[in-house]
Design an enzyme around this catalytic site. Structure first.
Site, PDB file in Angstrom:
ATOM      1  CD  GLU A 147      -2.552   1.145   2.350  1.00 57.45           C
ATOM      2  OE1 GLU A 147      -3.967   1.693   2.507  1.00 57.45           O
ATOM      3  OE2 GLU A 147      -2.149   0.719   3.522  1.00 57.45           O
ATOM      4  CB  CYS A 174      -1.468   7.206   1.350  1.00 54.08           C
ATOM      5  SG  CYS A 174      -2.564   5.693   2.101  1.00 54.08           S
TER       6      CYS A 174
END
Length: 484
Positions: A256, A290
């Site tokens: 990720e 993010c």
């Protein structure tokens, strides 16, 4: 060597910190320690172990010994252990909250949000199952599809959401029958070590361990032949190194990575409602998430009014954690310096500022930066093409739908995106053309443990959350039985 915690108690001592190996609290094999700093005060946080390669070998050996018994534990038994762990985490919420503020820098409100998310995902992921499926049952044969644990999992956790991201990996690995080794970020190791210490009360020795260390620790884990899967959350640059290291032993990796999420704002939105909401999302955790909006495209017909409303929100943000809205500091020195470099680039290129400024705050001791909005910079400027990961973002003007979709997709990233409009047909038309693993309409960064989260392009490989995320920790096995 510290004594194992009593199973009769769930209260933790938040003043001392140890590795967790083989069901025990322990220092590193050399006794060496290190510490991070409180990003709000720049004072040293407590000492934590500086793990060695020997510590890694010992943890992996223990995890491999424990994996068969844990895998043979019933799914319901593993679920109960995780849910009891979640209850104990909630009982220690005040201690985790205080510790998170000191090590990561979040405001009290944002820290409470992280704890709430953590509990929701611990419990939600624990509710999921991967039942066997009979895919064919004819007079000639019976075919069953089933998922079996990979074995030993390692979770490499970043500093921006250290509790939440650790617990997503913990729950996904343990409920599927894997043993798990947690490696916290060197910048935020404290809460994660306490998670593993809490786990001593609910999981057999070797099932859930944790190692604190510096930048050498991650490569030792990713290269170790005794680890079967690595789950990493962090930058694209480091993610590529993780994948390269995992490839040498053909271990699975789930990545990720970074994001540079676009948000497309159409001309029919309620400006007074949407502008502060988008500014809040973009500045959450000082921009250090993010999957928050990092490029906001606003239709030219409402651009000036929308930017003014966002600027009003940004200028009202406080650095006092008990006020609303408020943000904390950038979480650590290296990231602070990186964002300072972006601010210097904005100033040197003469870009327009709608809110904030490009200079450090002279009246703040810690890693604080003013919430800053860059007004319609060129598409090729660093603030548009790079992921800032700080309290700074650009707002850009658009006129044609096809043009803004192309601009939004013109990036190496593909983590998330959002579309904002009252017209549901328009939002779906635009959303389906965006190259991102998660696309939201009239919201952003909304997550749920039941639904998988993937990525396009350089933003990652594999899936987190949902049954799809659980499958990342499993082998698929198909059983064929010939009948007659």
């Amino acid at each position: 060597m510290a004594d194992n915690a009593s199973s009769a108690h769930t209260k933790l001592d938040f003043t001392t910190f140890y590795n967790v190996i083989d069901g025990k609290l322990c220092n590193s094999s050399t006794g060496k320690t290190r510490c991070s700093v409180n990003p709000a005060t720049l004072h040293d946080n407590p000492q934590v172990p500086l793990s060695t390669r020997d510590d890694v070998d010992r943890a992996v050996e223990t995890a491999r010994k424990a994996r068969k018994a844990w895998a043979s534990t019933s799914w319901a038994g593993r679920q109960k252990a995780l849910k009891d762990f979640a209850d104990a985490f909630e009982a220690n919420g005040a201690g985790f909250l205080d510790l998170l503020i000191k090590e990561q820098g979040k405001s009290a409100k944002e820290s409470q949000i992280e704890l709430w998310l953590t509990l929701m995902f611990l419990r939600g992921l624990s509710d999921l199952t991967l039942p066997e499926e009979v895919v064919e049952n004819s007079d000639k044969r019976k075919v069953i599809s089933r998922y079996t644990p990979l074995g030993v999992a390692a979770g490499l956790v970043p500093w921006n959401y250290p509790i939440f991201l650790a617990c997503v990996k913990i729950a996904s690995a343990l409920v599927t029958g894997n043993t798990f080794i947690l490696k916290p970020s060197p910048h935020a190791p404290y809460c994660d070590l306490k998670l593993a210490e809490l786990g001593l009360q609910f999981f057999p020795p070797g099932v859930f361990q944790a190692l604190s260390g510096d930048d050498e620790l991650g490569p030792w884990l990713t290269a170790h032949p005794g680890i079967d899967v690595v789950s990493f959350t962090g930058s694209v640059e480091v993610g590529k190194k993780v994948m390269e290291s995992c490839s040498k032993t053909l271990k699975r990796c789930v990545l990720e990575l970074g994001g540079n999420d676009p948000a497309i704002v159409c001309q029919d939105v309620d400006i007074e409602a949407v502008a502060p909401k988008l500014a809040y999302f973009a500045l959450a955790n000082s921009g250090q998430i993010c999957v928050i909006p990092k490029r906001i495209y606003v239709h030219e017909s409402i651009y000036d009014r929308f930017v003014a409303a966002m600027a009003a929100f940004a200028n009202a943000v406080s650095f006092k954690g008990d006020e609303d809205p408020s943000i904390g500091p950038v979480s650590n020195g290296p990231q602070y310096e990186r964002v300072e470099g972006l601010l210097a680039d904005i100033e040197s290129n003469g870009l327009s500022i709608a809110a904030g400024n490009t200079k450090p705050l002279a009246d703040q001791k810690g890693f604080f930066l003013a919430p800053t909005i860059v007004d319609n910079p060129p598409d090729n400027s660093r603030i548009v093409t790079e992921e800032p990961f700080g309290p700074i973002f650009p707002v850009l003007k658009w006129s044609e739908e096809s043009e803004v979709i192309e601009r939004a997709n013109n990036t190496e990233y593909g983590l998330g995106a959002s579309v904002w409009s009252k017209d549901v047909y328009r939002t779906e038309r635009i959303a389906r053309q965006l190259e991102a693993g998660s696309v939201w309409v009239n919201t952003h960064a909304e997550v749920d443990p039941k639904f998988g989260s993937g990525a396009y392009k350089s933003s990652g490989i594999g899936v987190h959350y949902g049954v799809e995320g659980l499958k990342e920790y499993c082998n698929l096995q198909v059983l064929y039985t010939r009948l007659g």
